[in-house]
Design an enzyme around this catalytic site. Structure first.
Site, mmCIF file in Angstrom:
data_model
loop_
_atom_site.group_PDB
_atom_site.id
_atom_site.type_symbol
_atom_site.label_atom_id
_atom_site.label_comp_id
_atom_site.label_asym_id
_atom_site.label_seq_id
_atom_site.Cartn_x
_atom_site.Cartn_y
_atom_site.Cartn_z
ATOM 1 C CB CYS A 33 -0.956 0.004 1.189
ATOM 2 S SG CYS A 33 -0.115 -0.014 2.774
ATOM 3 C CB CYS A 103 -3.636 -0.466 8.799
ATOM 4 S SG CYS A 103 -4.555 -0.558 7.258
HETATM 5 FE FE1 FES Z 1 -1.528 0.664 4.209
HETATM 6 FE FE2 FES Z 1 -3.448 1.064 5.911
HETATM 7 S S1 FES Z 1 -3.661 0.818 3.784
HETATM 8 S S2 FES Z 1 -1.376 0.823 6.315
#
Ligand code: FES
Length: 145
Positions: A33, A103
């Site tokens: 991400c 996360c």
């Molecule tokens: Fe990457 Fe939350 S989407 S830490």
């Protein structure tokens, strides 16, 4: 979808910033991400975490979990801080939506990385602490969420 506590810690994150001359610093990211978190620890001579700050370049759940994680380790010993798992952070936040559970791993790993840095600087070992990874997505498939 998010608990009130998550929204509170996202909108008013605690312990944001950095520390000068920290006892330990840990930085971890998740390449999937692109989010990055850094945690600074100030540990006193009795191995108690006197102060802690964080910087997170990431999603709202990452901000909320880092904020809560810093609250949970502040005032604790370096050994107690190791017990602050992502599950403990999520429980303290009254949960996270399933797609956001990963996360919370950033916060746990960043604390571990900062503790590792502290231990290395003091040439000591913290039992149960494993060498941290800089990219947690490498280990995601093995994680038992
Ligand atoms: Fe990457 Fe939350 S989407 S830490």
């Amino acid at each position: 979808m998010y608990s009130e506590k998550v929204m509170d810690h996202f909108q008013n994150p605690r312990n944001v910033g950095e520390l000068e001359n920290p006892s330990g610093v840990g930085t971890v990211g998740n390449a999937k991400c692109g989010d990055i978190m850094r945690i600074y620890l100030d540990v006193d001579e009795n191995q108690i975490i006197r102060d802690v700050k964080f910087k997170t370049f990431g999603c709202g759940a990452a901000v909320a979990t880092s904020s809560m994680a810093t609250e949970l380790v502040k005032g604790k010993s370096i050994y107690e801080a190791l017990q602050v798992t992502n599950k403990a952070v999520m429980d303290a936040l009254d949960g996270l939506p399933p797609v956001k559970v990963h996360c919370s791993l950033l916060a746990e790993e960043a604390i571990h990385a900062a503790l590792w840095d502290y231990a290395e600087k003091h040439q000591m070992e913290i039992p149960g602490l494993e060498k941290p990874v800089s990219d947690i997505s490498e280990h995601e498939d093995e994680e038992d969420y």
